[in-house]
Motif scaffolding. Structure first.
Motif, PDB file in Angstrom:
ATOM      1  N   PRO A   1      22.176  -3.437   2.855  1.00 50.42           N
ATOM      2  CA  PRO A   1      22.623  -2.726   1.651  1.00 50.42           C
ATOM      3  C   PRO A   1      21.472  -2.301   0.737  1.00 50.42           C
ATOM      4  N   TYR A   2      20.230  -2.567   1.167  1.00 43.30           N
ATOM      5  CA  TYR A   2      19.070  -2.224   0.336  1.00 43.30           C
ATOM      6  C   TYR A   2      18.135  -1.277   1.103  1.00 43.30           C
ATOM      7  N   PRO A   3      18.620  -0.140   1.563  1.00 42.19           N
ATOM      8  CA  PRO A   3      17.777   0.713   2.418  1.00 42.19           C
ATOM      9  C   PRO A   3      16.597   1.316   1.681  1.00 42.19           C
ATOM     10  N   GLU A   4      16.666   1.346   0.349  1.00 43.34           N
ATOM     11  CA  GLU A   4      15.576   1.963  -0.416  1.00 43.34           C
ATOM     12  C   GLU A   4      14.421   1.005  -0.674  1.00 43.34           C
ATOM     13  N   MET A   5      14.536  -0.256  -0.242  1.00 42.46           N
ATOM     14  CA  MET A   5      13.501  -1.252  -0.488  1.00 42.46           C
ATOM     15  C   MET A   5      12.689  -1.513   0.789  1.00 42.46           C
ATOM     16  N   ASN A   6      11.341  -1.640   0.626  1.00 39.39           N
ATOM     17  CA  ASN A   6      10.510  -1.913   1.808  1.00 39.39           C
ATOM     18  C   ASN A   6      10.391  -3.409   2.117  1.00 39.39           C
ATOM     19  N   LYS A   7      10.788  -4.252   1.164  1.00 40.64           N
ATOM     20  CA  LYS A   7      10.844  -5.712   1.359  1.00 40.64           C
ATOM     21  C   LYS A   7       9.454  -6.326   1.590  1.00 40.64           C
ATOM     22  N   TRP A   8       8.410  -5.672   1.102  1.00 40.83           N
ATOM     23  CA  TRP A   8       7.070  -6.248   1.190  1.00 40.83           C
ATOM     24  C   TRP A   8       6.948  -7.452   0.261  1.00 40.83           C
ATOM     25  N   LYS A   9       6.129  -8.408   0.692  1.00 32.92           N
ATOM     26  CA  LYS A   9       5.841  -9.575  -0.131  1.00 32.92           C
ATOM     27  C   LYS A   9       4.525  -9.373  -0.882  1.00 32.92           C
ATOM     28  N   VAL A  10       4.289 -10.264  -1.852  1.00 30.34           N
ATOM     29  CA  VAL A  10       3.114 -10.118  -2.721  1.00 30.34           C
ATOM     30  C   VAL A  10       1.827 -10.129  -1.910  1.00 30.34           C
ATOM     31  N   TRP A  11       1.733 -11.028  -0.933  1.00 26.73           N
ATOM     32  CA  TRP A  11       0.484 -11.145  -0.171  1.00 26.73           C
ATOM     33  C   TRP A  11       0.182  -9.864   0.594  1.00 26.73           C
ATOM     34  N   GLN A  12       1.232  -9.146   1.009  1.00 27.75           N
ATOM     35  CA  GLN A  12       1.011  -7.899   1.734  1.00 27.75           C
ATOM     36  C   GLN A  12       0.399  -6.833   0.821  1.00 27.75           C
ATOM     37  N   PHE A  13       0.906  -6.741  -0.412  1.00 30.49           N
ATOM     38  CA  PHE A  13       0.331  -5.787  -1.356  1.00 30.49           C
ATOM     39  C   PHE A  13      -1.103  -6.185  -1.722  1.00 30.49           C
ATOM     40  N   GLU A  14      -1.336  -7.484  -1.917  1.00 34.28           N
ATOM     41  CA  GLU A  14      -2.693  -7.945  -2.227  1.00 34.28           C
ATOM     42  C   GLU A  14      -3.663  -7.549  -1.120  1.00 34.28           C
ATOM     43  N   GLN A  15      -3.258  -7.800   0.096  1.00 32.06           N
ATOM     44  CA  GLN A  15      -4.110  -7.459   1.240  1.00 32.06           C
ATOM     45  C   GLN A  15      -4.375  -5.961   1.287  1.00 32.06           C
ATOM     46  N   LEU A  16      -3.348  -5.170   1.005  1.00 31.18           N
ATOM     47  CA  LEU A  16      -3.494  -3.718   1.026  1.00 31.18           C
ATOM     48  C   LEU A  16      -4.512  -3.253  -0.014  1.00 31.18           C
ATOM     49  N   PHE A  17      -4.409  -3.749  -1.237  1.00 34.64           N
ATOM     50  CA  PHE A  17      -5.253  -3.249  -2.320  1.00 34.64           C
ATOM     51  C   PHE A  17      -6.677  -3.817  -2.269  1.00 34.64           C
ATOM     52  N   PHE A  18      -6.814  -5.055  -1.816  1.00 35.47           N
ATOM     53  CA  PHE A  18      -8.130  -5.683  -1.842  1.00 35.47           C
ATOM     54  C   PHE A  18      -8.931  -5.466  -0.558  1.00 35.47           C
ATOM     55  N   GLU A  19      -8.247  -5.186   0.539  1.00 31.07           N
ATOM     56  CA  GLU A  19      -8.958  -5.111   1.817  1.00 31.07           C
ATOM     57  C   GLU A  19      -9.054  -3.711   2.400  1.00 31.07           C
ATOM     58  N   SER A  20      -8.410  -2.728   1.760  1.00 28.41           N
ATOM     59  CA  SER A  20      -8.538  -1.350   2.251  1.00 28.41           C
ATOM     60  C   SER A  20      -9.946  -0.839   1.988  1.00 28.41           C
ATOM     61  N   ASP A  21     -10.507  -0.158   2.945  1.00 28.30           N
ATOM     62  CA  ASP A  21     -11.879   0.348   2.817  1.00 28.30           C
ATOM     63  C   ASP A  21     -11.963   1.452   1.762  1.00 28.30           C
ATOM     64  N   GLY A  22     -13.095   1.487   1.088  1.00 28.51           N
ATOM     65  CA  GLY A  22     -13.391   2.591   0.183  1.00 28.51           C
ATOM     66  C   GLY A  22     -12.899   2.434  -1.237  1.00 28.51           C
ATOM     67  N   TRP A  23     -12.314   1.259  -1.567  1.00 24.45           N
ATOM     68  CA  TRP A  23     -11.764   1.067  -2.909  1.00 24.45           C
ATOM     69  C   TRP A  23     -12.525  -0.016  -3.679  1.00 24.45           C
ATOM     70  N   GLU A  24     -12.627   0.171  -4.973  1.00 27.11           N
ATOM     71  CA  GLU A  24     -13.053  -0.889  -5.897  1.00 27.11           C
ATOM     72  C   GLU A  24     -11.844  -1.256  -6.749  1.00 27.11           C
ATOM     73  N   VAL A  25     -11.483  -2.545  -6.801  1.00 29.91           N
ATOM     74  CA  VAL A  25     -10.350  -2.993  -7.610  1.00 29.91           C
ATOM     75  C   VAL A  25     -10.826  -3.148  -9.055  1.00 29.91           C
ATOM     76  N   VAL A  26     -10.344  -2.281  -9.930  1.00 23.16           N
ATOM     77  CA  VAL A  26     -10.723  -2.314 -11.350  1.00 23.16           C
ATOM     78  C   VAL A  26      -9.856  -3.310 -12.110  1.00 23.16           C
ATOM     79  N   TYR A  27      -8.579  -3.376 -11.749  1.00 23.07           N
ATOM     80  CA  TYR A  27      -7.637  -4.250 -12.469  1.00 23.07           C
ATOM     81  C   TYR A  27      -6.524  -4.636 -11.506  1.00 23.07           C
TER      82      TYR A  27
END
Length: 680
Positions: free
Chosen positions: A614-640
């Motif tokens: 009943p939640y087709p609009e949600m990707n159901k990602w967990k916090v650790w997945q987003f953290e990994q995406l933002f901190f480990e993707s190449d070419g980015w500096e995490v400002v905040y």
């Protein structure tokens, strides 16, 4: 007494740059001088428990809302930007202090909560006459631009007089010859004020319209500085006509010329203002008044007598009903007892048990109840637990109930009854003023992170009504482009902006997940979308491709799927964590067929919603997945990077341990993320 002073400073490293911090320091000092204690808590510390031994909380209302804890006497002091605070927010507090006599009178007519005018003021230990030749000038203006040209400089420049401007981000608006520096220490500011012939002052529009007088005026008179300011309601009455006001560019220039030629007249006027400020408008005066109002509430044990106030906050009864809250309280208890008896006779006792815990947590007067099981076929005896403490981030004294006691019947009847027990939650307002105010806060946050906005080009993914695009022009952006699949929303707001600004806006009907443009941008924004994107990793890669080197991506989104309201059904289903507790088929039937809240069509794909999801609009990602995406993707500096937490329903979800085996505390209590990335 002990006070917690909560301020909207994002981190200690930048505290010196925030005016709220210096106000809090002065308040803390004078609380101590008057025989009391105080601590200062910046935003990340608001809910960490350091205020556990405090009697009262004073929130200096800045850019962010504080969710009160009922164990304290709660006070808010709104010193600026009145349009940012709703009536509902004010009602959370026991006392509302407002830095405007004019606005306090108007607000008092709309609130049940006590409203008291408490103007801004000065600290005479820091601000006193100390002129130096080094800082002498005909004219002085001290303020940050916040990427917006300030009224008084707009009305004045160019000028033949010796003008000094202190503050950041002025290079984009005024000639470099006027700028003296980006920062001047607060503890030495008196030297600037004392050394100039005329100090210029202005106010933000909503402050001027509602009678909020800048603290700069009080500090200036304490230093015996002569002030020319824009007009503010009540200003002349409060300071005995010692502030010279102007009403347009010609009037401003004329008055500057006159008073620079009549400095003796200036000194006479200043003496009136100096006497008025030193005798009536110091932090000692303000803290003493706060104590006059707060001390009786603390000594009277208000925080321990919250039944009536808690009932008011949770059930939001009408004004006349609130006067008789004891009777209403008793009737509600009887109604809930009847519901429980129905459950005992018609449903499994294993869902009745947590329901009774919910009941006792909300309505118990002397204590809160848990149940210790004698065997699997009986409810067990009641055990009184210590009083539960309410509020975000606080622990609740609940015994853990075994998973075998709560893993039984979770059907539509159970969901229906729980939905009656839980009060509706406060949801974001979507009228025009509210969405524009949220947009302004987002750009103020970017300002606080020293992100350059003036002259830049912006792209927003999922632009919706376009409020962020429109507001961005107020911060000096040259162009703002929005992507969304529903262009008609954007068109509704276009009539509210000047014709010349419309040419700076562009809306593209496209999929925010898979867009492709033949241009790059300085800034890319996305709000409340990343929890919906089916492939967040691809979106981040696409954002990277469309950013210029050194460009900034700002993502803010909530609620995440496993957090209390992650099902995104909170506007009609008031039970937190339904996506964890109830089977998909139950939620589907209750939401789409019982409540008929929405047609069972996926608003993104247009396909029918399946009862199995009943939640087709949600990707159901967990916090650790987003953290990994933002901190480990190449070419980015995490400002905040900040995790936004919500512990309000920990007491509830903790009852159902059998449902939580695959989830961490972070999954359950991190409701949203705020992220700023810079392309290397």
């Amino acid at each position: 007494m002990k006070f917690s002073i909560k301020i909207c400073v994002p981190e200690w490293e930048v505290a010196q740059e925030w005016g709220d911090y210096h106000i809090a320091l002065a308040m803390k000092k004078y609380f101590y001088k008057l025989g009391h204690e105080a601590i200062i808590q910046i935003m990340p510390e608001w809910y960490n428990g350091d205020d556990a031994d405090c009697d009262a909380v004073i929130h200096l209302r800045g850019l962010n809302r504080y969710h009160v804890s009922l164990k304290h006497v709660n006070v808010v002091w709104n010193i600026s930007h009145p349009k940012m605070v709703s009536v509902e927010e004010y009602e959370d507090y026991d006392i509302v202090f407002v830095a405007s006599e004019f606005y306090a009178k108007n607000l008092d007519k709309r609130l049940r909560t006590m409203v008291v005018p408490l103007l801004q003021c000065t600290d005479p230990d820091l601000f006193y006459p100390e002129a130096t030749q080094e800082y002498s000038a005909d004219l002085l203006f001290v303020a940050n631009s916040r990427n917006i040209h300030r009224k008084v400089l707009k009305d004045l420049l160019p000028t033949e007089y010796y003008l000094k401007v202190w503050g950041n981000r002025w290079e984009q608006f005024i000639d470099q010859k006027y700028i003296q520096g980006q920062y001047f220490p607060n503890e030495k500011l008196r030297q600037l004020y004392s050394s100039c012939k005329i100090l210029l002052n202005d106010h933000w529009d909503d402050m001027r319209e509602n009678g909020f007088i800048s603290n700069r005026i009080f500090d200036a008179f304490a230093c015996k500085a002569f002030v020319i300011s824009d007009e503010v309601a009540g200003l002349q009455d409060i300071l005995q006509e010692s502030v010279i006001t102007y009403c347009g560019p010609e009037d401003l220039r004329g008055k500057i010329s006159y008073y620079l030629e009549n400095l003796d007249k200036c000194r006479e006027i200043v003496e009136v203002g100096y006497t008025e400020v030193i005798t009536r408008h110091t932090f000692r005066d303000r803290v003493a008044l706060i104590l006059d109002y707060v001390e009786p509430l603390v000594k009277g044990g208000l925080a321990k007598k919250r039944n009536g106030h808690q009932f008011q906050l949770m059930l939001k009864e009408k004004d006349d009903e609130i006067k008789y809250w004891k009777d209403a309280f008793k009737q509600k208890e009887m109604e809930l007892e009847r519901m429980i008896k129905e459950f005992q006779s018609s449903l499994s006792w294993r869902i009745t048990k947590p329901l009774r815990v919910v009941h006792s947590l909300i309505f118990s007067k002397k204590g809160n109840y848990s149940f210790s099981s004698r065997d699997d076929n009986s409810i067990g005896k009641i055990q009184t637990l210590p009083q539960v403490e309410d509020g975000i981030g606080e622990s609740h004294a609940l015994e853990e109930i075994s998973a075998r006691h709560v893993s039984g019947l979770f059907d539509i009847a159970a969901l229906r009854h729980l939905n009656k027990l839980f009060p509706p939650i406060e949801t974001p307002k979507y009228h025009k003023d509210a969405i524009f105010e949220r947009a302004r806060r987002r750009f103020e946050f970017l300002n606080s992170q020293q992100i350059q906005l003036h002259g830049k080009v912006l792209l927003e993914l999922g632009a919706g009504c376009g409020e962020n695009l429109i507001v961005s022009l107020q911060y000096g952006l040259n162009k703002a482009v929005g992507i969304d699949t529903k262009p008609n929303k954007f068109e509704q707001l276009l009539n509210d902006i000047p014709e010349e600004d419309r040419n700076l806006l562009e809306f593209l009907c496209a999929d925010a997940e898979n867009f492709s443009l033949n241009k790059q941008f300085d800034l890319i924004l996305s709000f409340n979308s990343f929890e919906h994107f089916s492939d967040p990793e691809s979106v981040v890669q696409n954002v990277y491709k469309h950013l210029l080197p050194g460009g900034v991506a700002y993502f803010e989104f909530a609620p995440l799927f496993y957090s209390p309201w992650g099902a995104h059904r909170y506007h009609v289903i008031h039970v937190p964590y339904i996506q964890i507790l109830f089977p998909n088929e139950v939620v589907y039937q209750f939401y789409y067929h019982v409540l008929k809240a929405r047609s069972p069509i996926n608003q993104y794909s247009g396909e029918p919603v399946s009862p199995t999801d009943p939640y087709p609009e949600m990707n159901k990602w967990k916090v650790w997945q987003f953290e990994q995406l933002f901190f480990e993707s190449d070419g980015w500096e995490v400002v905040y990077f900040r995790k936004i937490t919500d512990y309000r329903y920990k007491w509830f979800i903790s009852l159902f341990t059998g449902k939580l085996e695959q989830l961490t505390e972070e999954d359950l209590y991190v409701s949203g993320l705020r992220v700023v990335l810079r392309k290397k």
